[in-house]
Design a protein around this motif. Structure first.
Motif, short mmCIF file in Angstrom:
data_model
loop_
_atom_site.label_atom_id
_atom_site.label_comp_id
_atom_site.label_asym_id
_atom_site.label_seq_id
_atom_site.Cartn_x
_atom_site.Cartn_y
_atom_site.Cartn_z
N LYS A 1 3.17 9.96 1.84
CA LYS A 1 2.57 10.76 0.92
C LYS A 1 3.28 12.01 0.66
O LYS A 1 3.00 11.81 -0.53
N ALA A 2 4.33 12.32 1.30
CA ALA A 2 4.67 13.33 -0.11
C ALA A 2 5.67 12.78 -0.80
O ALA A 2 5.83 13.02 -2.24
N ILE B 1 8.69 -1.48 1.93
CA ILE B 1 7.54 -0.81 2.05
C ILE B 1 8.21 0.26 0.76
O ILE B 1 8.95 0.78 0.56
N LYS B 2 6.97 0.34 -0.20
CA LYS B 2 6.69 1.28 -1.40
C LYS B 2 5.56 2.17 -0.91
O LYS B 2 5.40 2.25 -0.97
N VAL B 3 5.84 3.16 -1.91
CA VAL B 3 4.68 4.64 -2.43
C VAL B 3 4.57 4.69 -3.85
O VAL B 3 5.56 4.13 -5.09
N ALA B 4 3.31 4.75 -4.42
CA ALA B 4 3.72 5.05 -5.20
C ALA B 4 2.51 5.70 -6.10
O ALA B 4 1.71 5.57 -5.37
N LYS B 5 2.00 6.70 -7.41
CA LYS B 5 0.95 7.26 -7.58
C LYS B 5 0.17 6.22 -9.21
O LYS B 5 1.39 6.32 -9.67
N VAL B 6 -0.76 6.27 -8.72
CA VAL B 6 -1.17 5.60 -9.67
C VAL B 6 -2.54 6.10 -10.77
O VAL B 6 -2.88 7.44 -9.55
N ARG B 7 -3.15 6.06 -11.94
CA ARG B 7 -3.43 6.31 -13.09
C ARG B 7 -4.63 5.38 -13.73
O ARG B 7 -3.83 4.94 -13.98
N GLU C 1 0.22 -8.94 -0.66
CA GLU C 1 -0.08 -7.37 -0.87
C GLU C 1 -0.71 -6.13 -0.27
O GLU C 1 -1.59 -6.08 -0.38
N LEU C 2 -0.09 -5.74 1.16
CA LEU C 2 -1.05 -4.61 0.98
C LEU C 2 -1.46 -3.87 0.82
O LEU C 2 -0.23 -3.00 0.51
N PHE C 3 -2.05 -2.78 0.32
CA PHE C 3 -2.15 -1.50 -0.27
C PHE C 3 -2.93 -0.11 0.88
O PHE C 3 -3.85 -0.61 1.93
N LEU C 4 -2.33 0.52 0.94
CA LEU C 4 -2.30 1.19 2.06
C LEU C 4 -2.79 2.71 1.48
O LEU C 4 -1.81 3.42 0.65
N ILE C 5 -4.07 3.18 1.09
CA ILE C 5 -3.86 4.51 -0.03
C ILE C 5 -3.95 5.95 1.23
O ILE C 5 -4.41 5.84 1.87
N LEU C 6 -2.69 7.03 0.83
CA LEU C 6 -2.39 7.97 1.64
C LEU C 6 -3.62 8.82 1.21
O LEU C 6 -3.10 10.04 1.95
N LYS C 7 -4.15 9.48 -0.35
CA LYS C 7 -4.92 10.34 -0.62
C LYS C 7 -5.28 9.63 -1.76
O LYS C 7 -5.20 8.91 -2.81
N PRO D 1 -5.81 -3.22 -9.96
CA PRO D 1 -5.81 -2.37 -8.96
C PRO D 1 -6.39 -0.81 -10.40
O PRO D 1 -6.20 -0.50 -11.29
N VAL D 2 -7.51 -0.60 -9.58
CA VAL D 2 -7.69 0.54 -10.96
C VAL D 2 -8.24 2.49 -9.94
O VAL D 2 -9.20 1.78 -8.71
N ALA D 3 -7.98 3.37 -10.34
CA ALA D 3 -7.62 4.35 -9.74
C ALA D 3 -8.28 5.60 -11.01
O ALA D 3 -7.57 5.79 -12.17
N GLU D 4 -10.01 5.89 -10.57
CA GLU D 4 -10.22 6.95 -11.77
C GLU D 4 -9.66 8.19 -11.71
O GLU D 4 -9.52 8.70 -13.02
N GLN D 5 -9.59 8.49 -10.98
CA GLN D 5 -8.92 9.60 -10.66
C GLN D 5 -6.89 9.73 -9.99
O GLN D 5 -6.89 8.43 -9.66
N GLU D 6 -6.13 10.29 -10.28
CA GLU D 6 -4.98 10.31 -8.50
C GLU D 6 -4.91 10.36 -7.66
O GLU D 6 -6.10 10.12 -6.78
N CYS D 7 -4.52 8.80 -7.48
CA CYS D 7 -4.69 8.08 -6.01
C CYS D 7 -2.85 8.27 -5.63
O CYS D 7 -1.87 7.70 -6.58
N LEU D 8 -3.09 7.76 -4.72
CA LEU D 8 -1.22 7.98 -3.77
C LEU D 8 -1.25 6.55 -2.84
O LEU D 8 -2.29 6.54 -1.89
N LEU D 9 -0.86 5.70 -2.88
CA LEU D 9 -0.73 4.64 -1.79
C LEU D 9 0.62 3.67 -1.40
O LEU D 9 1.83 4.97 -1.80
N MET D 10 0.68 3.68 -0.70
CA MET D 10 1.86 2.66 -0.18
C MET D 10 1.22 1.02 -0.01
O MET D 10 0.01 0.72 0.62
#
Length: 125
Positions: A9-10, A32-38, A51-57, A88-97
């Motif tokens: 998450k950090a 294992i990857k992390v991303a910030k999306v919007r 492809e596995l998506f895990l929502i961190l925030k 993948p669509v994020a209306e607001q900022e989203c953190l994912l793994m």
């Protein structure tokens, strides 16, 4: 890549570019990857890889071709099966793994201005 305990998450929160995944670890033949999306990435598929998506925030909607969209909140995960077109669509900022095989291309068989090479995802580009 990290050698000790780490916080995905950090690490995702520290990213400066949306839709630019970073490899933060590996397990056998998977990254294992992390991303910030919007906003919206693009419609694409991965012909040979799940492809596995895990929502961190935050919240992520994964639009699926020929199926209802999947809505994911913090702590929830979903596996997009190989060959399934998704967006993948994020209306607001989203953190994912993400967990995906090392052979997985960022946007599958589609290339857009948001597509990132493996070198970029490894921090080399």
């Amino acid at each position: 890549m990290m050698s000790g305990a780490s916080s995905p998450k950090a690490m995702a929160a520290a990213l400066t570019d949306y839709w630019s995944p970073r490899v933060v670890g590996e397990v056998d033949d998977s990254y294992i990857k992390v991303a910030k999306v919007r906003g919206s990435l693009c419609w694409h598929s991965h012909d040979d890889e799940d492809e596995l998506f895990l929502i961190l925030k935050g919240h992520l909607r994964i639009e699926l071709e020929h199926a209802a969209p999947v809505e994911l909140d913090e702590g929830e995960m979903f596996v997009v099966p190989k060959g399934m077109r998704h967006n993948p669509v994020a209306e607001q900022e989203c953190l994912l793994m993400l967990i995906e095989r090392k052979s997985t291309l960022h946007t599958g068989n589609v290339v857009t201005e948001r597509t990132r090479s493996l070198a970029e995802q490894l921090g080399a580009g």
